[in-house]
Design a protein around this motif. Structure first.
Motif, PDB file in Angstrom:
ATOM      1  N   MET A  43     -13.003  -3.231  -4.098  1.00  0.00           N
ATOM      2  CA  MET A  43     -11.539  -2.787  -4.743  1.00  0.00           C
ATOM      3  C   MET A  43     -11.080  -1.433  -3.944  1.00  0.00           C
ATOM      4  N   LYS A  44      -9.748  -1.478  -3.934  1.00  0.00           N
ATOM      5  CA  LYS A  44      -9.132  -0.455  -3.365  1.00  0.00           C
ATOM      6  C   LYS A  44      -8.156   0.197  -4.227  1.00  0.00           C
ATOM      7  N   THR A  45      -7.586   1.447  -3.694  1.00  0.00           N
ATOM      8  CA  THR A  45      -6.787   2.280  -4.782  1.00  0.00           C
ATOM      9  C   THR A  45      -5.771   2.678  -4.206  1.00  0.00           C
ATOM     10  N   MET A  46      -4.428   2.663  -4.595  1.00  0.00           N
ATOM     11  CA  MET A  46      -3.306   3.198  -4.076  1.00  0.00           C
ATOM     12  C   MET A  46      -2.548   3.719  -5.258  1.00  0.00           C
ATOM     13  N   THR A  47      -1.794   4.794  -5.049  1.00  0.00           N
ATOM     14  CA  THR A  47      -1.165   5.618  -6.046  1.00  0.00           C
ATOM     15  C   THR A  47       0.340   4.858  -6.163  1.00  0.00           C
ATOM     16  N   CYS A  48       0.995   5.392  -7.234  1.00  0.00           N
ATOM     17  CA  CYS A  48       2.390   4.933  -7.536  1.00  0.00           C
ATOM     18  C   CYS A  48       3.031   5.681  -6.390  1.00  0.00           C
ATOM     19  N   ARG A  49       2.930   6.817  -5.923  1.00  0.00           N
ATOM     20  CA  ARG A  49       3.736   7.463  -4.893  1.00  0.00           C
ATOM     21  C   ARG A  49       3.497   7.075  -3.680  1.00  0.00           C
ATOM     22  N   ALA A  50       2.309   6.384  -3.331  1.00  0.00           N
ATOM     23  CA  ALA A  50       1.968   5.940  -1.895  1.00  0.00           C
ATOM     24  C   ALA A  50       2.760   4.371  -2.004  1.00  0.00           C
ATOM     25  N   LEU A  51       3.163   3.903  -3.037  1.00  0.00           N
ATOM     26  CA  LEU A  51       3.785   2.498  -3.052  1.00  0.00           C
ATOM     27  C   LEU A  51       5.142   2.759  -3.338  1.00  0.00           C
ATOM     28  N   GLY A  52       5.982   4.190  -3.094  1.00  0.00           N
ATOM     29  CA  GLY A  52       7.345   4.457  -3.170  1.00  0.00           C
ATOM     30  C   GLY A  52       7.653   5.092  -4.480  1.00  0.00           C
ATOM     31  N   GLY A  53       6.851   5.233  -5.548  1.00  0.00           N
ATOM     32  CA  GLY A  53       7.103   5.717  -6.751  1.00  0.00           C
ATOM     33  C   GLY A  53       6.957   7.082  -6.953  1.00  0.00           C
ATOM     34  N   PRO A  54       7.333   7.916  -8.061  1.00  0.00           N
ATOM     35  CA  PRO A  54       7.102   9.393  -8.225  1.00  0.00           C
ATOM     36  C   PRO A  54       5.995   9.887  -8.880  1.00  0.00           C
ATOM     37  N   CYS A  55       4.976   9.233  -9.050  1.00  0.00           N
ATOM     38  CA  CYS A  55       3.801   9.832  -9.863  1.00  0.00           C
ATOM     39  C   CYS A  55       2.751   9.428  -8.896  1.00  0.00           C
ATOM     40  N   ASP A  56       1.492  10.079  -9.497  1.00  0.00           N
ATOM     41  CA  ASP A  56       0.130   9.718  -8.976  1.00  0.00           C
ATOM     42  C   ASP A  56      -0.854   8.873  -9.498  1.00  0.00           C
ATOM     43  N   LEU A  57       0.022   8.205 -10.607  1.00  0.00           N
ATOM     44  CA  LEU A  57      -0.877   7.197 -11.264  1.00  0.00           C
ATOM     45  C   LEU A  57      -1.727   6.217 -10.153  1.00  0.00           C
ATOM     46  N   GLU A  58      -2.875   5.845 -10.550  1.00  0.00           N
ATOM     47  CA  GLU A  58      -3.743   5.026  -9.391  1.00  0.00           C
ATOM     48  C   GLU A  58      -3.800   3.666  -9.831  1.00  0.00           C
ATOM     49  N   HIS A  59      -3.207   2.781  -9.052  1.00  0.00           N
ATOM     50  CA  HIS A  59      -3.653   1.201  -9.131  1.00  0.00           C
ATOM     51  C   HIS A  59      -4.708   0.853  -8.392  1.00  0.00           C
ATOM     52  N   ARG A  60      -5.681   0.124  -8.865  1.00  0.00           N
ATOM     53  CA  ARG A  60      -6.860  -0.602  -8.344  1.00  0.00           C
ATOM     54  C   ARG A  60      -6.603  -2.173  -8.344  1.00  0.00           C
ATOM     55  N   ALA A  61      -7.203  -2.406  -6.871  1.00  0.00           N
ATOM     56  CA  ALA A  61      -7.016  -4.093  -6.866  1.00  0.00           C
ATOM     57  C   ALA A  61      -7.737  -4.549  -5.489  1.00  0.00           C
ATOM     58  N   GLU A  62      -8.172  -5.981  -5.568  1.00  0.00           N
ATOM     59  CA  GLU A  62      -8.756  -6.368  -4.565  1.00  0.00           C
ATOM     60  C   GLU A  62      -7.955  -6.824  -3.274  1.00  0.00           C
ATOM     61  N   THR A  63      -6.531  -7.018  -3.690  1.00  0.00           N
ATOM     62  CA  THR A  63      -5.487  -7.384  -2.783  1.00  0.00           C
ATOM     63  C   THR A  63      -4.465  -6.766  -2.702  1.00  0.00           C
ATOM     64  N   ALA A  64      -3.614  -6.602  -1.460  1.00  0.00           N
ATOM     65  CA  ALA A  64      -2.649  -5.970  -1.360  1.00  0.00           C
ATOM     66  C   ALA A  64      -1.550  -6.338  -2.386  1.00  0.00           C
ATOM     67  N   ASP A  65      -1.390  -7.814  -2.452  1.00  0.00           N
ATOM     68  CA  ASP A  65      -0.577  -8.456  -3.543  1.00  0.00           C
ATOM     69  C   ASP A  65      -0.661  -7.900  -4.943  1.00  0.00           C
ATOM     70  N   GLU A  66      -2.109  -7.886  -5.426  1.00  0.00           N
ATOM     71  CA  GLU A  66      -2.172  -7.514  -6.600  1.00  0.00           C
ATOM     72  C   GLU A  66      -1.898  -6.103  -7.036  1.00  0.00           C
ATOM     73  N   ILE A  67      -2.140  -5.217  -5.839  1.00  0.00           N
ATOM     74  CA  ILE A  67      -1.600  -3.832  -6.158  1.00  0.00           C
ATOM     75  C   ILE A  67      -0.166  -3.428  -6.044  1.00  0.00           C
ATOM     76  N   ILE A  68       0.756  -4.442  -5.516  1.00  0.00           N
ATOM     77  CA  ILE A  68       2.074  -4.629  -5.330  1.00  0.00           C
ATOM     78  C   ILE A  68       2.514  -4.790  -6.987  1.00  0.00           C
ATOM     79  N   LYS A  69       2.006  -5.952  -7.267  1.00  0.00           N
ATOM     80  CA  LYS A  69       2.143  -6.334  -8.694  1.00  0.00           C
ATOM     81  C   LYS A  69       1.921  -5.439  -9.763  1.00  0.00           C
ATOM     82  N   ALA A  70       0.799  -4.617  -9.550  1.00  0.00           N
ATOM     83  CA  ALA A  70       0.255  -3.633 -10.638  1.00  0.00           C
ATOM     84  C   ALA A  70       1.625  -2.444 -10.474  1.00  0.00           C
TER      85      ALA A  70
END
Length: 78
Positions: free
Chosen positions: A1-28
């Motif tokens: 499981m890996k974690t990326m924040t909304c901000r790391a994905l181009g968004g404005p906040c630090d909400l953390e998304h956790r997923a097994e794959t990059a595609d899952e994290i993009i969908k989150a």
């Protein structure tokens, strides 16, 4: 499981998304932006519009997608 924040994905906040794959994290991130936009969050509306616009331009979207997948792959497991 890996974690990326909304901000790391181009968004404005630090909400953390956790997923097994990059595609899952993009969908989150997409779900998060949609929910925030529906709730009337103006900062997330801008990020959502940017995401929608990116997908209208295949070269831009593939560059973002490839970069996001590489960033995800480089992350340490949680």
């Amino acid at each position: 499981m890996k974690t990326m924040t909304c901000r790391a994905l181009g968004g404005p906040c630090d909400l953390e998304h956790r997923a097994e794959t990059a595609d899952e994290i993009i969908k989150a991130q997409d779900r998060h932006l949609k929910e925030a936009e529906k709730a009337g969050d103006g900062t997330h509306q801008e990020a959502r519009q940017a995401m929608k616009a990116r997908w209208r331009h295949p070269k831009k979207s593939m560059a973002w997608y490839t970069e996001t997948k590489q960033t995800f792959a480089a992350l340490a497991e949680d």
